[in-house]
Scaffold this motif. Structure first.
Motif, mmCIF file in Angstrom:
data_model
loop_
_atom_site.group_PDB
_atom_site.id
_atom_site.type_symbol
_atom_site.label_atom_id
_atom_site.label_comp_id
_atom_site.label_asym_id
_atom_site.label_seq_id
_atom_site.Cartn_x
_atom_site.Cartn_y
_atom_site.Cartn_z
ATOM 1 N N GLU A 1 -11.692 35.314 34.545
ATOM 2 C CA GLU A 1 -12.168 34.274 35.487
ATOM 3 C C GLU A 1 -13.480 34.691 36.130
ATOM 4 N N LYS B 1 -12.414 30.683 30.973
ATOM 5 C CA LYS B 1 -11.090 30.155 31.345
ATOM 6 C C LYS B 1 -9.993 30.904 30.590
ATOM 7 N N GLU C 1 4.348 32.334 36.899
ATOM 8 C CA GLU C 1 3.423 31.616 37.786
ATOM 9 C C GLU C 1 2.091 31.390 37.066
ATOM 10 N N ALA C 2 1.628 32.423 36.348
ATOM 11 C CA ALA C 2 0.362 32.296 35.610
ATOM 12 C C ALA C 2 0.498 31.290 34.461
ATOM 13 N N LYS D 1 0.249 27.876 35.853
ATOM 14 C CA LYS D 1 -1.168 27.569 36.148
ATOM 15 C C LYS D 1 -1.987 27.363 34.880
ATOM 16 N N THR E 1 -3.013 29.977 32.922
ATOM 17 C CA THR E 1 -3.920 31.109 32.656
ATOM 18 C C THR E 1 -3.318 32.159 31.714
ATOM 19 N N GLN F 1 4.064 28.707 27.786
ATOM 20 C CA GLN F 1 3.613 27.814 28.855
ATOM 21 C C GLN F 1 4.428 26.521 28.913
#
Ligand code: AHR
Length: 314
Positions: free
Chosen positions: A232, A237, A255-256, A259, A261, A302
């Motif tokens: 980042e 990205k 959590e990533a 998001k 990422t 994801q």
């Protein structure tokens, strides 16, 4: 002179206040832990402490702060305290034979947790309770090759040099990747399983090869989270310009993924406490136990991370 000092040492050991402190009626177990380098490790420590408390075991905990020498000292101290068993999460694979022989001579069984060791005599430990790190590396490589259509350049963030998960996760990943000749590992370097080093090493990788790096394979989630920060900060990205896959499946990884990422993580179960104390009961009862008690792990992506996160215990 030498004789006198040996006699003095023996006399000191025989003094009343010098006997090892043991809680009467409680099983005492020494636990030598690697350190607190990752969220995974913190979860493992908690699991073993909780399971010991539930069983009423007097757990003598020693944090080695990533140093094998500290673990060797801790094991010697557990032996001199006369514990009933030792649980060892070894920092590295080699260099354990002499101290494990001392534990064996004192008839104290040793249970290895989460990381294996290389010894010429298997009777130096009772069992290993862990994941199969080679399989984890293979799963990561197969997923990445499919995601990239069998073509692309990857950088690798390795775990602690000499540690079983660093050796085996590399081995499994490279073996599997060989099946995809279009996939190339550009650079590999240790980032010691920590987020700070993951960021630092990734910054260096991007500085040297920004236009070539298409994916990152990190041997644990903490290093991947550090790498994500570096990507980042470099104006790219993570999860899109650079695909990121790692191992552990800790909450931070989910959590990533939510998001966007982090693309995927391979589970490595740190909740080993219950298995450790169940196996220990068998060992202390003189019953046979398998040499390797393997955890069942899977890969998370994801697409289902938002639902999966609610079910995660660590
Ligand atoms: O031995 C297990 C590994 O050690 C975990 O994957 C990593 O996070 C830890 O530090």
């Amino acid at each position: 002179m030498k004789k006198l000092s040996i006699l003095a040492a023996l006399a000191a050991l025989a003094l009343p206040g010098c006997e090892p402190k043991k809680e009467p009626g409680k099983l005492s177990v020494g636990f030598s832990q690697v350190g607190a380098e990752s969220a995974w490790r913190t979860a493992e420590t908690k699991s073993i402490r909780d399971a010991a408390a539930k069983k009423g075991v007097d757990l003598k905990f020693s944090d080695a702060q990533g140093k094998q020498a500290n673990q060797i000292m801790a094991i010697r101290s557990f032996v001199s305290q006369g514990v009933s068993a030792i649980v060892l999460a070894p920092v590295v694979e080699t260099g354990w034979e002499p101290v494990l022989r001392e534990a064996k001579a004192a008839k104290i069984p040793v249970i290895l947790v989460d990381r294996g060791i290389k010894v010429s005599d298997d009777s130096l430990y009772a069992t290993l309770i862990a994941s199969d790190f080679v399989e984890e590396g293979q799963m990561a490589a197969a997923w990445l090759a499919a995601k990239m259509g069998g073509q692309g350049s990857v950088v690798e963030l390795e775990g602690t040099t000499g540690a079983a998960p660093a050796i085996d996760r590399k081995k499994g990943f490279h073996e599997e990747l060989k099946k995809h000749p279009g996939m190339k590992v550009l650079k590999s370097q240790s980032a010691d399983f920590t987020r700070a080093k993951g960021k630092e090493v990734m910054e260096a990788f991007l500085k040297a090869d920004r236009d070539k790096v298409q994916a990152v394979y990190a041997h644990n989630d903490d290093m991947a989270l550090g790498a994500i920060q570096a990507i980042e900060e470099a104006g790219l990205k993570p999860g899109k310009d650079v695909i990121v896959i790692s191992i552990d499946a800790v909450k931070g990884a989910f959590e990533a993924m939510v998001k966007g990422t982090l693309n995927a993580t391979v589970e490595c179960n740190p909740l080993l406490g219950p298995a450790v104390f169940e196996t220990l009961d068998q060992v202390l009862a003189g019953k046979p136990v398998p040499k390797f008690v393997k955890s069942k792990d899977r890969l998370f992506e994801q697409a289902t991370a938002a639902q999966d996160i609610a079910t995660r215990e660590y």
